[in-house]
Design a protein around this motif. Structure first.
Motif, PDB file in Angstrom:
ATOM      1  N   ILE A 139       0.839  -1.203   0.000  1.00  0.00           N
ATOM      2  CA  ILE A 139       0.000   0.000   0.000  1.00  0.00           C
ATOM      3  C   ILE A 139       0.873   1.253   0.000  1.00  0.00           C
ATOM      4  O   ILE A 139       0.646   2.195  -0.770  1.00  0.00           O
ATOM      5  N   ALA A 140       1.898   1.266   0.844  1.00  0.00           N
ATOM      6  CA  ALA A 140       2.762   2.446   0.946  1.00  0.00           C
ATOM      7  C   ALA A 140       3.528   2.703  -0.345  1.00  0.00           C
ATOM      8  O   ALA A 140       3.660   3.850  -0.793  1.00  0.00           O
ATOM      9  N   ASP A 141       4.034   1.637  -0.968  1.00  0.00           N
ATOM     10  CA  ASP A 141       4.921   1.789  -2.121  1.00  0.00           C
ATOM     11  C   ASP A 141       4.177   1.912  -3.446  1.00  0.00           C
ATOM     12  O   ASP A 141       4.602   2.673  -4.332  1.00  0.00           O
ATOM     13  N   LEU A 142       3.086   1.168  -3.602  1.00  0.00           N
ATOM     14  CA  LEU A 142       2.405   1.128  -4.899  1.00  0.00           C
ATOM     15  C   LEU A 142       1.131   1.970  -4.938  1.00  0.00           C
ATOM     16  O   LEU A 142       0.883   2.670  -5.910  1.00  0.00           O
ATOM     17  N   ILE A 143       0.315   1.876  -3.882  1.00  0.00           N
ATOM     18  CA  ILE A 143      -0.907   2.668  -3.873  1.00  0.00           C
ATOM     19  C   ILE A 143      -0.602   4.123  -3.513  1.00  0.00           C
ATOM     20  O   ILE A 143      -1.102   5.056  -4.138  1.00  0.00           O
ATOM     21  N   GLN A 144       0.214   4.333  -2.485  1.00  0.00           N
ATOM     22  CA  GLN A 144       0.579   5.670  -2.020  1.00  0.00           C
ATOM     23  C   GLN A 144      -0.661   6.528  -1.751  1.00  0.00           C
ATOM     24  O   GLN A 144      -0.870   7.577  -2.384  1.00  0.00           O
ATOM     25  N   PRO A 145      -1.512   6.080  -0.810  1.00  0.00           N
ATOM     26  CA  PRO A 145      -2.763   6.802  -0.558  1.00  0.00           C
ATOM     27  C   PRO A 145      -2.524   8.197   0.005  1.00  0.00           C
ATOM     28  O   PRO A 145      -1.470   8.485   0.581  1.00  0.00           O
ATOM     29  N   ASP A 146      -3.528   9.065  -0.160  1.00  0.00           N
ATOM     30  CA  ASP A 146      -3.426  10.442   0.317  1.00  0.00           C
ATOM     31  C   ASP A 146      -3.343  10.509   1.840  1.00  0.00           C
ATOM     32  O   ASP A 146      -2.714  11.423   2.387  1.00  0.00           O
ATOM     33  N   GLN A 147      -4.006   9.568   2.534  1.00  0.00           N
ATOM     34  CA  GLN A 147      -3.973   9.512   3.989  1.00  0.00           C
ATOM     35  C   GLN A 147      -3.196   8.284   4.450  1.00  0.00           C
ATOM     36  O   GLN A 147      -3.232   7.248   3.790  1.00  0.00           O
ATOM     37  N   GLN A 148      -2.528   8.417   5.582  1.00  0.00           N
ATOM     38  CA  GLN A 148      -1.823   7.265   6.147  1.00  0.00           C
ATOM     39  C   GLN A 148      -2.820   6.143   6.457  1.00  0.00           C
ATOM     40  O   GLN A 148      -3.869   6.396   7.057  1.00  0.00           O
ATOM     41  N   PRO A 149      -2.529   4.906   6.053  1.00  0.00           N
ATOM     42  CA  PRO A 149      -3.443   3.804   6.356  1.00  0.00           C
ATOM     43  C   PRO A 149      -3.563   3.563   7.861  1.00  0.00           C
ATOM     44  O   PRO A 149      -2.610   3.788   8.618  1.00  0.00           O
ATOM     45  N   LEU A 150      -4.714   3.103   8.284  1.00  0.00           N
ATOM     46  CA  LEU A 150      -4.902   2.648   9.653  1.00  0.00           C
ATOM     47  C   LEU A 150      -4.251   1.285   9.796  1.00  0.00           C
ATOM     48  O   LEU A 150      -4.444   0.410   8.942  1.00  0.00           O
ATOM     49  N   LEU A 151      -3.462   1.079  10.844  1.00  0.00           N
ATOM     50  CA  LEU A 151      -2.769  -0.185  11.069  1.00  0.00           C
ATOM     51  C   LEU A 151      -3.437  -0.952  12.197  1.00  0.00           C
ATOM     52  O   LEU A 151      -3.780  -0.382  13.234  1.00  0.00           O
ATOM     53  N   PHE A 152      -3.602  -2.260  11.991  1.00  0.00           N
ATOM     54  CA  PHE A 152      -4.212  -3.123  12.997  1.00  0.00           C
ATOM     55  C   PHE A 152      -3.357  -4.368  13.168  1.00  0.00           C
ATOM     56  O   PHE A 152      -2.750  -4.853  12.204  1.00  0.00           O
TER      57      PHE A 152
END
Length: 209
Positions: free
Chosen positions: A95-108
């Motif tokens: 997600i961090a490297d390929l999607i690069q979302p506008d918001q930091q993902p929630l981690l569980f």
């Protein structure tokens, strides 16, 4: 994977005993005394420092699991979504490297937290390996598999470091692939063939695909 475990036990003439461990502990090399672990584990160089791995029993791409009504037709749309992901997985870095979302993902720490975030609306999307995403969507009509990424990842059984059973387990896994056992298990529990499932789901193109 429970079906794979039963099949391996049968081939080796063993009684199957199942226990659970958090994914983060498994990939850190702590199997709780088990002889092998099946948890959609992708071998990585870091994990190979603390575990042994069988031959892959699935090669699968990461898949985008979303609440029904949400879509991810392109990368720009996917980047605007609110993401949740299980920590200590290869999917977190994907997600961090390929999607690069506008918001930091929630981690569980576990899958249950990710799914609760989706169900509650705190998150719109997550990544799971395709077999897991299909199985989850198959059992929850409020979730759907929106797309999959281009690159596949090998998924293998993990064994304790120094295990003498690596070759035997690898040979048994290859035999279960060759005789169609694993594909039959996928059709039974996921509702689709592993080899055909990618063809029915849209491809999400990223900057590297």
């Amino acid at each position: 994977e429970y079906g794979i475990a039963k099949g391996l036990a049968h081939r080796f003439g063993l009684r199957l005993v199942v226990r659970t461990e958090p994914f983060a502990r498994i990939v850190a090399g702590h199997l709780g005394g088990a002889d092998l672990a099946l948890s959609l584990i992708t071998p990585t160089s870091a994990r190979e420092q603390v575990l042994e791995f069988s031959s892959p029993y699935i090669n699968a791409p990461p898949a985008v699991l979303v609440r029904s009504g949400i879509s991810a037709p392109d990368l720009q749309t996917a980047q605007r979504l609110r993401w949740a992901v299980e920590s200590h997985t290869t999917l977190q870095s994907t997600i961090a490297d390929l999607i690069q979302p506008d918001q930091q993902p929630l981690l569980f720490p576990g899958r249950a937290g990710v799914l609760r975030a989706l169900d509650s609306g705190r998150a719109d999307a997550t990544l799971f390996d395709l077999p897991a995403a299909i199985a989850i969507a198959h059992s929850d009509p409020e979730l759907t598999v929106a797309a999959h990424l281009a690159d596949t990842e090998p998924i293998a059984a993990a064994l304790p470091q120094g295990s003498q059973n690596v070759q035997a387990v690898g040979s048994a896994v290859r035999a279960m692939l060759a005789d169609g056992t694993i594909d039959r298990l996928a059709k039974r529990w996921l509702g689709v063939s592993i080899t055909d499932s990618e063809n029915d789901i849209s491809l999400l193109r990223t900057t590297e695909s």
